[in-house]
Design a protein around this motif. Structure first.
Motif, PDB file in Angstrom:
ATOM      1  N   ARG A  69       0.838  -1.430   0.040  1.00 47.31           N
ATOM      2  CA  ARG A  69       0.413  -0.113  -0.291  1.00 47.31           C
ATOM      3  C   ARG A  69       1.140   1.365   0.003  1.00 47.31           C
ATOM      4  O   ARG A  69       0.277   2.257  -0.769  1.00 47.31           O
ATOM      5  N   PHE A  70       2.014   1.220   0.646  1.00 44.99           N
ATOM      6  CA  PHE A  70       2.660   1.919   0.984  1.00 44.99           C
ATOM      7  C   PHE A  70       3.053   2.553  -0.582  1.00 44.99           C
ATOM      8  O   PHE A  70       3.359   3.365  -1.084  1.00 44.99           O
ATOM      9  N   THR A  71       4.071   1.600  -0.975  1.00 47.60           N
ATOM     10  CA  THR A  71       4.336   1.617  -3.057  1.00 47.60           C
ATOM     11  C   THR A  71       2.928   2.038  -3.749  1.00 47.60           C
ATOM     12  O   THR A  71       3.992   3.381  -4.346  1.00 47.60           O
ATOM     13  N   THR A  72       1.862   2.251  -2.967  1.00 50.83           N
ATOM     14  CA  THR A  72       0.721   2.841  -3.684  1.00 50.83           C
ATOM     15  C   THR A  72       0.685   4.991  -3.305  1.00 50.83           C
ATOM     16  O   THR A  72       0.130   5.796  -5.033  1.00 50.83           O
ATOM     17  N   ASN A  73       1.111   5.008  -2.296  1.00 50.39           N
ATOM     18  CA  ASN A  73       0.968   6.508  -1.972  1.00 50.39           C
ATOM     19  C   ASN A  73       1.737   7.516  -3.500  1.00 50.39           C
ATOM     20  O   ASN A  73       2.209   7.389  -4.110  1.00 50.39           O
ATOM     21  N   GLY A  74       0.563   8.073  -3.338  1.00 49.45           N
ATOM     22  CA  GLY A  74      -0.002   9.438  -4.434  1.00 49.45           C
ATOM     23  C   GLY A  74       0.459   9.271  -5.973  1.00 49.45           C
ATOM     24  O   GLY A  74       0.985  10.164  -6.817  1.00 49.45           O
ATOM     25  N   LEU A  75       0.347   7.644  -6.490  1.00 52.11           N
ATOM     26  CA  LEU A  75       0.482   7.467  -8.139  1.00 52.11           C
ATOM     27  C   LEU A  75      -1.459   7.532  -7.998  1.00 52.11           C
ATOM     28  O   LEU A  75      -2.324   7.206  -7.544  1.00 52.11           O
ATOM     29  N   ASP A  76      -1.151   7.697  -9.676  1.00 55.21           N
ATOM     30  CA  ASP A  76      -2.829   8.199 -10.025  1.00 55.21           C
ATOM     31  C   ASP A  76      -3.094   7.057 -11.011  1.00 55.21           C
ATOM     32  O   ASP A  76      -1.839   6.362 -10.713  1.00 55.21           O
ATOM     33  N   ASP A  77      -3.760   6.875 -11.184  1.00 58.21           N
ATOM     34  CA  ASP A  77      -4.263   5.606 -12.199  1.00 58.21           C
ATOM     35  C   ASP A  77      -3.007   5.122 -12.911  1.00 58.21           C
ATOM     36  O   ASP A  77      -3.145   3.934 -13.308  1.00 58.21           O
ATOM     37  N   ALA A  78      -2.836   7.323 -14.649  1.00 51.25           N
ATOM     38  CA  ALA A  78      -2.053   6.135 -15.131  1.00 51.25           C
ATOM     39  C   ALA A  78      -0.758   5.644 -14.452  1.00 51.25           C
ATOM     40  O   ALA A  78       0.468   4.877 -15.488  1.00 51.25           O
ATOM     41  N   ALA A  79      -0.523   6.675 -13.617  1.00 54.42           N
ATOM     42  CA  ALA A  79       0.845   5.553 -13.280  1.00 54.42           C
ATOM     43  C   ALA A  79       0.915   4.315 -12.362  1.00 54.42           C
ATOM     44  O   ALA A  79       1.807   3.825 -12.307  1.00 54.42           O
ATOM     45  N   ALA A  80      -0.038   4.275 -11.519  1.00 48.98           N
ATOM     46  CA  ALA A  80      -0.245   2.922 -11.115  1.00 48.98           C
ATOM     47  C   ALA A  80      -0.611   1.580 -12.303  1.00 48.98           C
ATOM     48  O   ALA A  80      -0.365   0.574 -12.406  1.00 48.98           O
ATOM     49  N   ALA A  81      -0.982   2.174 -13.198  1.00 50.27           N
ATOM     50  CA  ALA A  81      -1.016   1.272 -14.640  1.00 50.27           C
ATOM     51  C   ALA A  81       0.322   1.296 -15.203  1.00 50.27           C
ATOM     52  O   ALA A  81       0.094   1.120 -16.802  1.00 50.27           O
ATOM     53  N   THR A  82       1.188   1.612 -15.357  1.00 48.63           N
ATOM     54  CA  THR A  82       2.460   2.060 -16.452  1.00 48.63           C
ATOM     55  C   THR A  82       3.851   0.586 -16.172  1.00 48.63           C
ATOM     56  O   THR A  82       3.456   0.654 -14.792  1.00 48.63           O
ATOM     57  N   ARG A  83       3.937   0.420 -17.448  1.00 41.79           N
ATOM     58  CA  ARG A  83       4.514  -0.935 -17.429  1.00 41.79           C
ATOM     59  C   ARG A  83       6.216   0.431 -16.836  1.00 41.79           C
ATOM     60  O   ARG A  83       6.653   0.535 -18.267  1.00 41.79           O
ATOM     61  N   SER A  84       7.045   0.227 -16.114  1.00 37.58           N
ATOM     62  CA  SER A  84       8.331   0.828 -16.510  1.00 37.58           C
ATOM     63  C   SER A  84       9.408  -0.147 -16.251  1.00 37.58           C
ATOM     64  O   SER A  84      10.790   0.564 -16.328  1.00 37.58           O
ATOM     65  N   THR A  85       9.056  -1.236 -16.617  1.00 36.33           N
ATOM     66  CA  THR A  85      10.453  -2.060 -16.746  1.00 36.33           C
ATOM     67  C   THR A  85      10.051  -3.036 -18.501  1.00 36.33           C
ATOM     68  O   THR A  85       8.896  -2.783 -18.860  1.00 36.33           O
ATOM     69  N   VAL A  86      10.654  -3.942 -18.577  1.00 37.46           N
ATOM     70  CA  VAL A  86      10.307  -4.796 -19.502  1.00 37.46           C
ATOM     71  C   VAL A  86       9.364  -5.686 -19.275  1.00 37.46           C
ATOM     72  O   VAL A  86       8.506  -6.896 -19.725  1.00 37.46           O
TER      73      VAL A  86
END
Length: 166
Positions: free
Chosen positions: A24-41
């Motif tokens: 839950r802490f890792t999600t703090n401050g994220l919007d839906d677009a960021a939460a759905a972002t693939r940032s690795t392969v």
């Protein structure tokens, strides 16, 4: 059974709750677009991890209560459970995860015997004929959650530099 777990049950609850809190802490401050972002392969996203953990916990606790038949009743599409679809929100996924967690916590606290065991479903990754106790299921969920906290931390750091720990 006591309404406030003690001993082993209290330890199991404290441990799984701590790892869930890191998720839950890792999600703090994220919007839906960021939460759905693939940032690795990888296909993993933070929203997808939350969704996967809720589905996995629900499925395994189904097994703990009713065996493989009950576990299969809770199965969801493997790929879909790892993705945050456009019609899903991070808040909605977190709410679902919280509801699943509350159910699990109640079972850990109130099931009559953590030694109750069921045969595992047939799958290439399980030893044929093996059984798991409720205790083993909870330990597996703790390990699974901890592993995915690390994944979420890497994804989050790649998105905006924030770290879960450190």
């Amino acid at each position: 059974m006591s309404s406030t777990p003690t001993g082993e049950r209290a330890d199991l609850l404290a441990t799984i709750r701590a790892h869930r809190a890191f998720v839950r802490f890792t999600t703090n401050g994220l919007d839906d677009a960021a939460a759905a972002t693939r940032s690795t392969v990888s296909e993993l996203t933070i929203g997808g991890i939350v969704k996967h953990l809720a589905a996995t916990e629900r499925s395994w606790m189904g097994f703990a209560v009713g065996g493989a038949v009950e576990m299969e009743r809770h199965q969801v599409d493997w790929l879909d459970q790892h993705r945050m679809r456009p019609d899903e929100t991070l808040a909605g996924l977190l709410d679902r995860y919280a509801a699943v967690a509350a159910h699990t916590d109640g079972l850990i606290a109130e099931l009559p015997d953590l030694d109750t065991a069921h045969p595992l479903p047939q799958a290439p990754w399980f030893e044929p004929g093996a059984s798991w106790s409720v205790r083993r299921v909870v330990l597996h969920l703790i390990a699974e959650t901890a592993q995915h906290v690390g994944h979420a931390d890497i994804i989050r750091e790649a998105i905006d530099g924030q770290q879960t720990m450190g």
